[in-house]
Enzyme design. Structure first.
Site, PDB file in Angstrom:
ATOM      1  N   ARG A   1       1.894  10.005   9.523  1.00 18.47           N
ATOM      2  CA  ARG A   1       2.586  10.381   9.443  1.00 18.47           C
ATOM      3  C   ARG A   1       3.079  11.594   9.690  1.00 18.47           C
ATOM      4  O   ARG A   1       4.095  12.430  10.403  1.00 18.47           O
ATOM      5  CB  ARG A   1       3.064  10.647   7.299  1.00 18.47           C
ATOM      6  CG  ARG A   1       3.460   9.083   6.924  1.00 18.47           C
ATOM      7  CD  ARG A   1       2.810   9.482   5.676  1.00 18.47           C
ATOM      8  NE  ARG A   1       2.213   9.313   5.035  1.00 18.47           N
ATOM      9  CZ  ARG A   1       1.241   9.558   3.776  1.00 18.47           C
ATOM     10  NH1 ARG A   1       1.626   9.486   2.624  1.00 18.47           N
ATOM     11  NH2 ARG A   1      -0.023  10.152   3.432  1.00 18.47           N
TER      12      ARG A   1
ATOM     13  N   LYS B   1     -11.018   6.904  -9.958  1.00 14.88           N
ATOM     14  CA  LYS B   1      -9.622   6.730  -9.661  1.00 14.88           C
ATOM     15  C   LYS B   1      -9.284   6.579 -10.901  1.00 14.88           C
ATOM     16  O   LYS B   1      -8.961   5.099 -11.096  1.00 14.88           O
ATOM     17  CB  LYS B   1      -9.482   6.602  -8.321  1.00 14.88           C
ATOM     18  CG  LYS B   1      -8.938   7.835  -7.506  1.00 14.88           C
ATOM     19  CD  LYS B   1      -8.262   7.105  -6.271  1.00 14.88           C
ATOM     20  CE  LYS B   1      -8.210   7.711  -4.977  1.00 14.88           C
ATOM     21  NZ  LYS B   1      -7.685   7.697  -3.667  1.00 14.88           N
TER      22      LYS B   1
HETATM   23  P1  ADP Z   1      -5.930   6.325   0.789  1.00 14.03           P
HETATM   24  O1  ADP Z   1      -6.023   6.437  -1.195  1.00 14.03           O
HETATM   25  O2  ADP Z   1      -7.446   5.912   1.595  1.00 14.03           O
HETATM   26  O3  ADP Z   1      -5.388   7.802   1.615  1.00 14.03           O
HETATM   27  P2  ADP Z   1      -3.275   5.800   0.536  1.00 14.03           P
HETATM   28  O4  ADP Z   1      -2.695   3.594   0.370  1.00 14.03           O
HETATM   29  O5  ADP Z   1      -2.414   6.178  -0.068  1.00 14.03           O
HETATM   30  O6  ADP Z   1      -4.622   5.300   0.288  1.00 14.03           O
HETATM   31  O7  ADP Z   1      -3.370   5.833   2.518  1.00 14.03           O
HETATM   32  C1  ADP Z   1      -3.573   3.920   3.134  1.00 14.03           C
HETATM   33  C2  ADP Z   1      -3.149   4.652   4.955  1.00 14.03           C
HETATM   34  O8  ADP Z   1      -2.034   4.477   4.942  1.00 14.03           O
HETATM   35  C3  ADP Z   1      -4.056   5.487   5.318  1.00 14.03           C
HETATM   36  O9  ADP Z   1      -3.646   5.660   6.369  1.00 14.03           O
HETATM   37  C4  ADP Z   1      -2.238   6.693   4.686  1.00 14.03           C
HETATM   38  O10 ADP Z   1      -2.277   7.428   5.542  1.00 14.03           O
HETATM   39  C5  ADP Z   1      -1.358   5.355   5.283  1.00 14.03           C
HETATM   40  N1  ADP Z   1       0.507   5.957   5.264  1.00 14.03           N
HETATM   41  C6  ADP Z   1       0.251   6.594   3.156  1.00 14.03           C
HETATM   42  N2  ADP Z   1       1.579   6.417   3.284  1.00 14.03           N
HETATM   43  C7  ADP Z   1       2.210   5.982   4.833  1.00 14.03           C
HETATM   44  C8  ADP Z   1       3.223   6.357   5.184  1.00 14.03           C
HETATM   45  N3  ADP Z   1       4.280   6.338   4.680  1.00 14.03           N
HETATM   46  N4  ADP Z   1       3.582   5.822   6.626  1.00 14.03           N
HETATM   47  C9  ADP Z   1       2.710   5.317   7.293  1.00 14.03           C
HETATM   48  N5  ADP Z   1       1.772   5.256   6.785  1.00 14.03           N
HETATM   49  C10 ADP Z   1       0.838   5.982   5.676  1.00 14.03           C
END
Ligand code: ADP
Length: 153
Positions: free
Chosen positions: A91, A42
């Site tokens: 979400r 990534k």
């Molecule tokens: P990944 O690449 O593992 O999905 P992320 O950093 O995008 O990592 O997300 C980590 C976690 O945080 C996931 O469970 C995702 O659903 C959650 N997440 C991301 N954005 C939000 C948000 N705005 N509110 C709540 N949970 C979130």
């Protein structure tokens, strides 16, 4: 016995949505370890060290939150720090569909349980990908990210 949960993710960058999930998880667990997963295939916008320092700055005054970096399977990382729980944020139904398969497979291979928290409505739209795009184009991300000034371009 102390209950520790792992909140894994890429956190590129860590947003107020992620922060809200940690706040909720701290009501249930004694300690939450934020695991920054390093996936070599990534491309990240923010460096690993920068992401780690940024998250640490947000939880500077919360000694029940730790930030660690890991490679490989999340369940192996959980075992290495003696945690039986993975925390994830939801979400919408799209998140649910994706998270359900991962949680079920993680449980099958390790017995580690996933625990989900719904984000608060005002953070449902926050998404690291969009925050990155705004930042790359010189926009202000303060509304979506705490201590955004700690993120290096
Ligand atoms: P990944 O690449 O593992 O999905 P992320 O950093 O995008 O990592 O997300 C980590 C976690 O945080 C996931 O469970 C995702 O659903 C959650 N997440 C991301 N954005 C939000 C948000 N705005 N509110 C709540 N949970 C979130």
């Amino acid at each position: 016995m102390k209950k520790t949960a792992v909140f894994p993710g890429s956190f590129d960058p860590f947003t107020k949505g992620h922060e809200c999930i940690i706040d909720k998880a701290l009501n249930l667990f004694d300690e939450v370890v934020i695991g920054i997963g390093q996936n070599t295939s990534k491309n990240y916008l923010f460096s690993l060290e920068n992401r780690k320092q940024h998250i640490e700055s947000i939880f500077e005054h919360e000694d029940r939150v730790k930030v660690l970096v890991f490679t490989g399977l999340t369940v192996d990382f959980c075992k290495s720090i003696k945690s039986d729980f993975i925390v994830r944020g939801l979400r919408d139904s799209k998140d649910f569909g994706y998270e359900r398969s991962i949680a079920q497979m993680n449980y099958e291979i390790s017995g580690i349980e996933s625990v989900f928290f719904m984000t608060v409505p005002e953070y449902t739209a926050i998404n690291s990908t969009i925050v990155r795009e705004i930042h790359k184009s010189g926009g202000n991300i303060d509304l979506f990210v705490t201590n955004a000034e700690k993120l290096v371009k």
